[in-house]
Motif scaffolding. Structure first.
Motif, PDB file in Angstrom:
ATOM      1  N   ALA A 119       5.035   7.816   2.035  1.00 41.04           N
ATOM      2  CA  ALA A 119       5.397   6.563   1.619  1.00 41.04           C
ATOM      3  C   ALA A 119       5.797   5.585   3.412  1.00 41.04           C
ATOM      4  CB  ALA A 119       5.874   5.576   0.744  1.00 41.04           C
ATOM      5  N   GLY A 120       6.594   6.507   3.881  1.00 40.27           N
ATOM      6  CA  GLY A 120       6.912   6.184   4.486  1.00 40.27           C
ATOM      7  C   GLY A 120       6.059   6.237   6.115  1.00 40.27           C
ATOM      8  N   PHE A 121       5.474   7.441   6.229  1.00 39.01           N
ATOM      9  CA  PHE A 121       4.682   7.895   6.880  1.00 39.01           C
ATOM     10  C   PHE A 121       3.471   6.270   6.484  1.00 39.01           C
ATOM     11  CE2 PHE A 121       0.911  10.556   8.291  1.00 39.01           C
ATOM     12  CZ  PHE A 121       0.828  10.604   9.115  1.00 39.01           C
ATOM     13  N   VAL A 122       2.759   6.563   5.804  1.00 42.24           N
ATOM     14  CA  VAL A 122       1.615   4.995   5.435  1.00 42.24           C
ATOM     15  C   VAL A 122       2.165   3.630   5.972  1.00 42.24           C
ATOM     16  CG1 VAL A 122       0.374   4.301   3.280  1.00 42.24           C
ATOM     17  CG2 VAL A 122       0.484   6.520   3.646  1.00 42.24           C
ATOM     18  N   TYR A 123       3.564   3.604   5.355  1.00 40.48           N
ATOM     19  CA  TYR A 123       3.789   2.450   5.998  1.00 40.48           C
ATOM     20  C   TYR A 123       3.389   2.114   7.726  1.00 40.48           C
ATOM     21  CZ  TYR A 123       6.042  -1.334   7.374  1.00 40.48           C
ATOM     22  OH  TYR A 123       7.240  -2.824   7.914  1.00 40.48           O
ATOM     23  N   TRP A 124       3.541   3.726   8.523  1.00 45.57           N
ATOM     24  CA  TRP A 124       3.598   3.647   9.619  1.00 45.57           C
ATOM     25  C   TRP A 124       2.524   3.770   9.658  1.00 45.57           C
ATOM     26  CZ3 TRP A 124       1.145   7.497  12.927  1.00 45.57           C
ATOM     27  CH2 TRP A 124       1.742   7.262  14.214  1.00 45.57           C
TER      28      TRP A 124
ATOM     29  N   PHE B 203      13.171   6.248   6.733  1.00 42.52           N
ATOM     30  CA  PHE B 203      13.104   5.262   5.957  1.00 42.52           C
ATOM     31  C   PHE B 203      12.387   4.624   4.836  1.00 42.52           C
ATOM     32  CE2 PHE B 203      14.087   1.922   9.785  1.00 42.52           C
ATOM     33  CZ  PHE B 203      15.112   2.163  10.095  1.00 42.52           C
ATOM     34  N   GLY B 204      11.558   5.392   4.950  1.00 40.44           N
ATOM     35  CA  GLY B 204      10.899   4.895   3.494  1.00 40.44           C
ATOM     36  C   GLY B 204      11.446   6.065   2.471  1.00 40.44           C
ATOM     37  N   GLY B 205      11.930   7.691   3.035  1.00 35.59           N
ATOM     38  CA  GLY B 205      12.886   8.189   1.801  1.00 35.59           C
ATOM     39  C   GLY B 205      13.624   7.277   1.878  1.00 35.59           C
ATOM     40  N   ALA B 206      14.903   6.985   2.945  1.00 33.96           N
ATOM     41  CA  ALA B 206      15.851   7.202   1.864  1.00 33.96           C
ATOM     42  C   ALA B 206      15.707   5.699   0.984  1.00 33.96           C
ATOM     43  CB  ALA B 206      16.824   5.985   3.001  1.00 33.96           C
TER      44      ALA B 206
ATOM     45  N   VAL C  82       0.976  -1.093   0.190  1.00 27.73           N
ATOM     46  CA  VAL C  82      -0.372  -0.372  -0.163  1.00 27.73           C
ATOM     47  C   VAL C  82       0.781   1.104  -0.208  1.00 27.73           C
ATOM     48  CG1 VAL C  82      -1.774   1.342   1.403  1.00 27.73           C
ATOM     49  CG2 VAL C  82      -1.762  -1.222   1.123  1.00 27.73           C
ATOM     50  N   ALA C  83       1.897   0.728   0.901  1.00 31.26           N
ATOM     51  CA  ALA C  83       2.457   3.039   0.624  1.00 31.26           C
ATOM     52  C   ALA C  83       3.709   2.592  -0.676  1.00 31.26           C
ATOM     53  CB  ALA C  83       3.559   2.241   2.105  1.00 31.26           C
ATOM     54  N   VAL C  84       3.978   1.663  -1.110  1.00 29.89           N
ATOM     55  CA  VAL C  84       4.245   1.649  -2.751  1.00 29.89           C
ATOM     56  C   VAL C  84       3.157   2.213  -3.431  1.00 29.89           C
ATOM     57  CG1 VAL C  84       5.212   0.876  -4.506  1.00 29.89           C
ATOM     58  CG2 VAL C  84       6.316  -0.067  -3.138  1.00 29.89           C
ATOM     59  N   LEU C  85       2.166   2.139  -3.683  1.00 32.61           N
ATOM     60  CA  LEU C  85       0.968   2.948  -4.816  1.00 32.61           C
ATOM     61  C   LEU C  85       0.987   4.325  -3.170  1.00 32.61           C
ATOM     62  CD1 LEU C  85      -1.167   2.113  -6.442  1.00 32.61           C
ATOM     63  CD2 LEU C  85      -2.802   1.300  -4.370  1.00 32.61           C
ATOM     64  N   VAL C  86       1.015   4.287  -2.308  1.00 32.21           N
ATOM     65  CA  VAL C  86       0.341   5.534  -2.512  1.00 32.21           C
ATOM     66  C   VAL C  86       1.597   6.671  -2.177  1.00 32.21           C
ATOM     67  CG1 VAL C  86      -0.017   7.397   0.007  1.00 32.21           C
ATOM     68  CG2 VAL C  86      -1.351   5.475  -0.408  1.00 32.21           C
ATOM     69  N   GLY C  87       2.922   5.878  -2.532  1.00 38.65           N
ATOM     70  CA  GLY C  87       4.129   6.847  -2.544  1.00 38.65           C
ATOM     71  C   GLY C  87       4.171   7.074  -3.952  1.00 38.65           C
TER      72      GLY C  87
END
Length: 158
Positions: free
Chosen positions: A135-140, A99-102, A20-25
């Motif tokens: 995307a990292g925020f959505v993953y969180w 982590f998502g940004g990196a 889901v985070a990849v899609l939102v990213g």
């Protein structure tokens, strides 16, 4: 047996959160490019990104290719970050955003390894890293708030 069930639940949450985070990213990447193309004196290639969502909607295999490619170039580093977060029960939203940004920036560097030599690619790298923050925020929100293979004490007692 309950421990195995809990670990399997965490693995599924990590996988679902990542997908889901990849899609939102990817969606946030397009939104950022559209917003930047509206600025005065914006580079012309920002305007090209306005038509990308239309192409993805008209040609669904293209959208699936972009999604799959993104998963392939960010999967390894995201797995490492997810394992670190789970092993050390890191539940901070800003850490997952970092982590998502990196991971997004590292994925971009895999696709364009000569990006640091090209000054125009620095803007793209920062935009992709910003989408990785989202995307990292959505993953969180999905999996990071309860990170940790060890169950919380309250859950073990109940």
């Amino acid at each position: 047996m309950a421990v195995v069930g809990y670990v399997l639940k965490r693995i599924l949450m990590v996988l679902a959160g990542y997908l889901v985070a990849v899609l939102v990213g990817l969606i946030s990447l397009v939104v950022i490019y559209v917003a930047l193309s509206a600025l005065p004196n914006a580079p012309s290639y920002f305007e090209l990104m306005q038509f990308t969502p239309v192409a993805v909607l008209v040609v669904p295999p293209l959208g699936m290719f972009v999604y799959f490619l993104t998963i392939m170039v960010t999967g390894t580093q995201t797995l490492v970050f997810a394992l670190i977060a789970e092993l050390f029960s890191l539940r901070s939203f800003w850490l997952h955003m970092l982590f998502g940004g990196a991971a997004a920036a590292a994925g971009f560097m895999l696709l364009w390894p000569d990006a640091p030599d090209d000054p125009e690619r620095w803007a793209d790298l920062s935009i992709i890293a910003a989408a990785g923050l989202v995307a990292g925020f959505v993953y969180w929100l999905i999996a990071g708030r309860d990170a940790g293979f060890r169950r919380p004490l309250v859950e073990r007692l109940g």
